[in-house]
Design a protein around this motif. Structure first.
Motif, short mmCIF file in Angstrom:
data_model
loop_
_atom_site.label_atom_id
_atom_site.label_comp_id
_atom_site.label_asym_id
_atom_site.label_seq_id
_atom_site.Cartn_x
_atom_site.Cartn_y
_atom_site.Cartn_z
N MET A 1 0.84 -1.21 0.00
CA MET A 1 0.00 0.00 0.00
C MET A 1 0.87 1.25 0.00
SD MET A 1 -2.85 -1.38 2.68
CE MET A 1 -3.72 0.14 2.93
N PRO B 1 -7.29 -1.43 2.37
CA PRO B 1 -6.98 -2.87 2.40
C PRO B 1 -7.98 -3.72 1.63
CG PRO B 1 -7.62 -2.06 4.59
CD PRO B 1 -7.47 -0.87 3.71
N TYR C 1 -6.93 -5.99 -1.63
CA TYR C 1 -7.08 -7.45 -1.69
C TYR C 1 -8.13 -7.89 -2.70
CZ TYR C 1 -3.56 -9.67 0.94
OH TYR C 1 -2.34 -10.17 1.28
N ARG D 1 3.31 -14.57 7.80
CA ARG D 1 1.94 -14.26 7.39
C ARG D 1 1.91 -13.21 6.28
NH1 ARG D 1 -1.00 -12.24 12.29
NH2 ARG D 1 -2.89 -12.63 11.12
N ARG D 2 2.95 -12.39 6.20
CA ARG D 2 2.96 -11.37 5.15
C ARG D 2 3.35 -12.02 3.83
NH1 ARG D 2 3.63 -9.30 9.82
NH2 ARG D 2 2.82 -7.23 10.34
N PHE E 1 -4.31 -11.22 4.97
CA PHE E 1 -5.12 -10.00 5.03
C PHE E 1 -5.07 -9.42 6.45
CE2 PHE E 1 -9.39 -7.85 5.08
CZ PHE E 1 -9.09 -6.89 4.12
N GLU E 2 -5.16 -10.30 7.44
CA GLU E 2 -5.09 -9.82 8.83
C GLU E 2 -3.70 -9.27 9.15
OE1 GLU E 2 -8.63 -12.40 10.96
OE2 GLU E 2 -6.56 -13.03 11.24
N ALA E 3 -2.69 -9.86 8.53
CA ALA E 3 -1.32 -9.35 8.71
C ALA E 3 -1.23 -7.93 8.13
CB ALA E 3 -0.33 -10.28 8.04
N LEU E 4 -1.88 -7.73 6.99
CA LEU E 4 -1.89 -6.40 6.38
C LEU E 4 -2.64 -5.40 7.27
CD1 LEU E 4 -1.44 -4.59 3.75
CD2 LEU E 4 -3.78 -5.24 3.17
N GLU F 1 -2.93 -5.42 10.39
CA GLU F 1 -2.12 -5.06 11.56
C GLU F 1 -1.16 -3.91 11.23
OE1 GLU F 1 -0.22 -8.64 12.82
OE2 GLU F 1 -2.13 -9.59 13.32
N ASP F 2 -0.77 -3.82 9.95
CA ASP F 2 0.15 -2.76 9.54
C ASP F 2 -0.57 -1.46 9.20
OD1 ASP F 2 2.13 -4.58 9.81
OD2 ASP F 2 2.26 -5.08 7.68
N VAL F 3 -1.88 -1.57 8.94
CA VAL F 3 -2.64 -0.38 8.52
C VAL F 3 -3.00 0.44 9.74
CG1 VAL F 3 -4.84 0.37 7.53
CG2 VAL F 3 -3.59 -1.52 6.50
#
Lengths: 74, 219
Positions: free
Chosen positions: A2, A15, A19, A39-40, B24-27, B29-31
């Motif tokens: 992003m 997000p 996705y 996880r990333r 998606f949940e990992a993303l 967490e970064d947002v």
């Protein structure tokens, strides 16, 4: 990802939007996940995705060239 | 906010969550969590649901709701006006045996006075049948709210005032009021029912189409 998109395209992708795009790109075979960082999940362009992107960028480049030429003549 | 994000993620289709949930949940967490990002996730989930289900159930639901709305708005409104009357111990036997017949005669009188024949229904309900007191609920239904109240008042008077010999200790607890909104049609229920029927039909059509496509996909 992003942050990268925001930096080079000046577009703020949420997000859900990001996705949604990733899902579509993967379904069409343009990107694929590469195993790795927990996880990333990083993604890589496939050969088909690369070809498609090249075609799209070439088309955009063509529009850009014609647009700039006509703008100079206007 | 993180909890809201987790709940919003649950709105995605099951297959999507199975494939993308972890990353998606990992993303997320970064947002930096905010309402804009939250609604973006909701929008993404709904978009994914529509892509999964196809447009057929959604279109059928909307069509069903529209049909339900048309039916509801074409149905003439029906108003109700009610009175609650308490009968004493001595009134009960007489009231039970004679009320319905006498009220029918009084209803004919009340309608005859206005020359109208619009009365739709007369409902008399014994709310409590045990001695020493019985509460009687009298409801009159009509297309015209003013007429509904007038006839309900006339019928109440027929029991309490004019038939004193039958119900000497009858007492009006709640006088008939001018109805402000109709009892029929129930617009929201009719629209929701139409939407529900449309959704079921849309789901059936979707499943039929999918089952017909599956063998070809399976090759």
């Amino acid at each position: 990802m992003m942050t990268d998109i925001r930096t080079f395209a000046d577009v703020e992708l949420g997000p859900g939007t990001l996705y949604g795009a990733i899902t579509r790109l993967e379904e069409r075979g343009f990107i694929r996940p590469v195993g790795g960082a927990a996880r990333r999940q990083p993604y890589r362009l496939t050969a088909m995705g690369k070809r498609y992107l090249e075609e799209e960028l070439a088309a955009l480049g063509s529009v850009l060239r014609v647009g700039l030429r006509r703008l100079r003549q206007a | 906010m993180k909890r809201l994000f987790r709940l919003a993620t649950r709105l995605y289709p099951a297959w999507w969550r199975q494939r993308y949930r972890s990353e998606f949940e990992a993303l997320l967490e970064d947002v930096k969590p905010g309402w804009r990002e939250f609604f973006d996730v909701i929008n993404g989930a709904l978009t994914m649901q529509i892509r999964t289900l196809g447009m057929i159930p959604i279109v059928c639901t909307l069509a069903g709701a529209i049909v339900g709305g048309v039916i509801a708005f074409r149905t003439p409104a029906l108003f109700a006006s009610s009175a609650t009357i308490r009968l004493g111990a001595g009134d009960i036997a007489n009231a039970k045996s004679a009320t319905a017949q006498e009220l029918r005669a009084s209803l004919d009188d009340a309608l005859g006075e206005s020359g109208g024949t619009r009365g739709e229904a007369l409902v008399v309900t014994l709310l409590r049948g045990n001695s020493p007191q019985t509460t009687l609920r009298l409801t009159y239904l009509d297309r015209d709210p003013t007429e509904t109240q007038r006839v309900a008042e006339r019928l109440t008077a027929a029991i309490v005032t004019e038939k004193r010999e039958r119900a000497p200790s009858a007492e009006v607890l709640d006088a008939p009021r001018l109805p402000r909104s109709p009892v029929e049609p129930d617009y929201s229920t009719t629209v929701a029912s139409g939407g529900g029927v449309g959704l079921v039909l849309g789901g059936v059509v979707f499943l039929l189409l999918r089952s017909r496509r599956r063998p070809a996909n399976a090759g």
